[in-house]
Motif scaffolding. Structure first.
Motif, PDB file in Angstrom:
ATOM      1  N   GLN A   1       0.812  -1.208   0.000  1.00 49.23           N
ATOM      2  CA  GLN A   1       0.000   0.000   0.000  1.00 49.23           C
ATOM      3  C   GLN A   1       0.852   1.268   0.000  1.00 49.23           C
ATOM      4  N   GLY A   2       2.167   1.110   0.027  1.00 47.57           N
ATOM      5  CA  GLY A   2       3.058   2.264   0.004  1.00 47.57           C
ATOM      6  C   GLY A   2       3.152   2.989   1.329  1.00 47.57           C
ATOM      7  N   LYS A   3       2.688   2.365   2.400  1.00 45.70           N
ATOM      8  CA  LYS A   3       2.785   2.990   3.727  1.00 45.70           C
ATOM      9  C   LYS A   3       4.192   2.843   4.295  1.00 45.70           C
ATOM     10  N   ARG A   4       4.820   1.743   3.944  1.00 45.84           N
ATOM     11  CA  ARG A   4       6.196   1.455   4.359  1.00 45.84           C
ATOM     12  C   ARG A   4       6.946   0.938   3.140  1.00 45.84           C
ATOM     13  N   GLN A   5       8.263   0.919   3.279  1.00 48.74           N
ATOM     14  CA  GLN A   5       9.113   0.473   2.179  1.00 48.74           C
ATOM     15  C   GLN A   5      10.038  -0.629   2.674  1.00 48.74           C
ATOM     16  N   PRO A   6      10.110  -1.746   1.949  1.00 50.27           N
ATOM     17  CA  PRO A   6      11.057  -2.784   2.365  1.00 50.27           C
ATOM     18  C   PRO A   6      12.485  -2.253   2.278  1.00 50.27           C
ATOM     19  N   THR A   7      13.277  -2.593   3.272  1.00 55.10           N
ATOM     20  CA  THR A   7      14.670  -2.136   3.282  1.00 55.10           C
ATOM     21  C   THR A   7      15.582  -3.323   3.566  1.00 55.10           C
ATOM     22  N   GLY A   8      16.845  -3.108   3.387  1.00 59.79           N
ATOM     23  CA  GLY A   8      17.857  -4.099   3.742  1.00 59.79           C
ATOM     24  C   GLY A   8      17.622  -5.460   3.143  1.00 59.79           C
ATOM     25  N   ALA A   9      17.598  -6.461   4.004  1.00 65.01           N
ATOM     26  CA  ALA A   9      17.468  -7.846   3.561  1.00 65.01           C
ATOM     27  C   ALA A   9      16.149  -8.099   2.844  1.00 65.01           C
ATOM     28  N   ALA A  10      15.076  -7.451   3.294  1.00 69.37           N
ATOM     29  CA  ALA A  10      13.777  -7.645   2.642  1.00 69.37           C
ATOM     30  C   ALA A  10      13.804  -7.133   1.202  1.00 69.37           C
ATOM     31  N   GLN A  11      14.435  -5.999   1.003  1.00 71.09           N
ATOM     32  CA  GLN A  11      14.555  -5.445  -0.348  1.00 71.09           C
ATOM     33  C   GLN A  11      15.396  -6.375  -1.231  1.00 71.09           C
ATOM     34  N   ALA A  12      16.479  -6.886  -0.675  1.00 77.11           N
ATOM     35  CA  ALA A  12      17.329  -7.812  -1.426  1.00 77.11           C
ATOM     36  C   ALA A  12      16.567  -9.090  -1.758  1.00 77.11           C
ATOM     37  N   LEU A  13      15.802  -9.606  -0.810  1.00 80.84           N
ATOM     38  CA  LEU A  13      15.023 -10.819  -1.048  1.00 80.84           C
ATOM     39  C   LEU A  13      14.017 -10.601  -2.172  1.00 80.84           C
ATOM     40  N   LEU A  14      13.342  -9.467  -2.177  1.00 79.82           N
ATOM     41  CA  LEU A  14      12.383  -9.184  -3.254  1.00 79.82           C
ATOM     42  C   LEU A  14      13.084  -9.134  -4.611  1.00 79.82           C
ATOM     43  N   MET A  15      14.282  -8.586  -4.644  1.00 78.51           N
ATOM     44  CA  MET A  15      15.028  -8.532  -5.907  1.00 78.51           C
ATOM     45  C   MET A  15      15.407  -9.932  -6.376  1.00 78.51           C
ATOM     46  N   VAL A  16      15.819 -10.795  -5.443  1.00 81.90           N
ATOM     47  CA  VAL A  16      16.158 -12.180  -5.792  1.00 81.90           C
ATOM     48  C   VAL A  16      14.906 -12.923  -6.237  1.00 81.90           C
ATOM     49  N   LEU A  17      13.799 -12.734  -5.521  1.00 81.66           N
ATOM     50  CA  LEU A  17      12.538 -13.373  -5.919  1.00 81.66           C
ATOM     51  C   LEU A  17      12.110 -12.931  -7.308  1.00 81.66           C
ATOM     52  N   ASN A  18      12.406 -11.717  -7.668  1.00 87.20           N
ATOM     53  CA  ASN A  18      12.051 -11.208  -8.984  1.00 87.20           C
ATOM     54  C   ASN A  18      12.908 -11.845 -10.087  1.00 87.20           C
ATOM     55  N   LYS A  19      14.189 -12.039  -9.802  1.00 83.83           N
ATOM     56  CA  LYS A  19      15.115 -12.556 -10.819  1.00 83.83           C
ATOM     57  C   LYS A  19      15.186 -14.082 -10.855  1.00 83.83           C
ATOM     58  N   ALA A  20      15.134 -14.727  -9.696  1.00 82.18           N
ATOM     59  CA  ALA A  20      15.274 -16.180  -9.608  1.00 82.18           C
ATOM     60  C   ALA A  20      14.260 -16.732  -8.609  1.00 82.18           C
ATOM     61  N   PRO A  21      12.976 -16.662  -8.951  1.00 83.37           N
ATOM     62  CA  PRO A  21      11.954 -17.016  -7.970  1.00 83.37           C
ATOM     63  C   PRO A  21      12.019 -18.460  -7.495  1.00 83.37           C
ATOM     64  N   GLU A  22      12.281 -19.398  -8.397  1.00 81.31           N
ATOM     65  CA  GLU A  22      12.295 -20.808  -7.997  1.00 81.31           C
ATOM     66  C   GLU A  22      13.407 -21.062  -6.987  1.00 81.31           C
ATOM     67  N   ALA A  23      14.597 -20.547  -7.265  1.00 82.59           N
ATOM     68  CA  ALA A  23      15.734 -20.756  -6.366  1.00 82.59           C
ATOM     69  C   ALA A  23      15.486 -20.085  -5.012  1.00 82.59           C
ATOM     70  N   ALA A  24      14.940 -18.879  -5.038  1.00 82.55           N
ATOM     71  CA  ALA A  24      14.699 -18.157  -3.791  1.00 82.55           C
ATOM     72  C   ALA A  24      13.655 -18.882  -2.941  1.00 82.55           C
ATOM     73  N   LEU A  25      12.563 -19.321  -3.564  1.00 74.68           N
ATOM     74  CA  LEU A  25      11.515 -20.021  -2.820  1.00 74.68           C
ATOM     75  C   LEU A  25      12.023 -21.372  -2.301  1.00 74.68           C
ATOM     76  N   ALA A  26      12.856 -22.041  -3.101  1.00 73.10           N
ATOM     77  CA  ALA A  26      13.415 -23.315  -2.637  1.00 73.10           C
ATOM     78  C   ALA A  26      14.336 -23.093  -1.434  1.00 73.10           C
ATOM     79  N   ALA A  27      15.120 -22.029  -1.463  1.00 76.52           N
ATOM     80  CA  ALA A  27      16.027 -21.739  -0.354  1.00 76.52           C
ATOM     81  C   ALA A  27      15.251 -21.379   0.906  1.00 76.52           C
ATOM     82  N   LEU A  28      14.093 -20.756   0.740  1.00 76.32           N
ATOM     83  CA  LEU A  28      13.279 -20.397   1.893  1.00 76.32           C
ATOM     84  C   LEU A  28      12.536 -21.586   2.484  1.00 76.32           C
ATOM     85  N   GLY A  29      12.442 -22.656   1.700  1.00 76.28           N
ATOM     86  CA  GLY A  29      11.804 -23.869   2.210  1.00 76.28           C
ATOM     87  C   GLY A  29      10.375 -23.939   1.999  1.00 76.28           C
TER      88      GLY A  29
END
Length: 103
Positions: free
Chosen positions: A75-103
């Motif tokens: 909703q744009g009330k807050r902005q992901p920062t740090g690790a959360a921002q990096a995770l979103l970038m990885v999920l965007n580029k390599a979703p299968e690998a990121a989701l597999a790593a998260l379990g």
């Protein structure tokens, strides 16, 4: 005048407009820039989640953030920062690998 090399050192700015800019104007521009950044982050977060085909609850659970946090990001009330921002970038580029790593 771009053809006059003597004017190059002066740059391309409107001195009168700069002189007329108040601290309140600057604060307003900063606030607008911050709002624009939050809206860009919100759109990016929504697009990553939509690309994965997950509900907000499913996505929040998979990336281990609270549903309220995810909703605030989307909703744009807050902005992901740090690790959360990096995770979103990885999920965007390599979703299968990121989701597999998260379990």
């Amino acid at each position: 005048d771009p053809t006059d090399s003597l004017s190059w050192s002066q740059g391309r700015h409107n001195s009168a407009k700069l002189d007329a800019t108040t601290d309140a104007d600057i604060a307003q521009h900063i606030a607008q820039d911050d709002n624009d950044a939050r809206q860009d982050a919100a759109q990016f977060t929504r697009s990553v989640r939509a690309r994965l085909g997950l509900s907000q609850a499913e996505f929040a659970s998979r990336i281990r953030v609270s549903l309220d946090t995810l909703r605030n990001w989307e909703q744009g009330k807050r902005q992901p920062t740090g690790a959360a921002q990096a995770l979103l970038m990885v999920l965007n580029k390599a979703p299968e690998a990121a989701l597999a790593a998260l379990g």
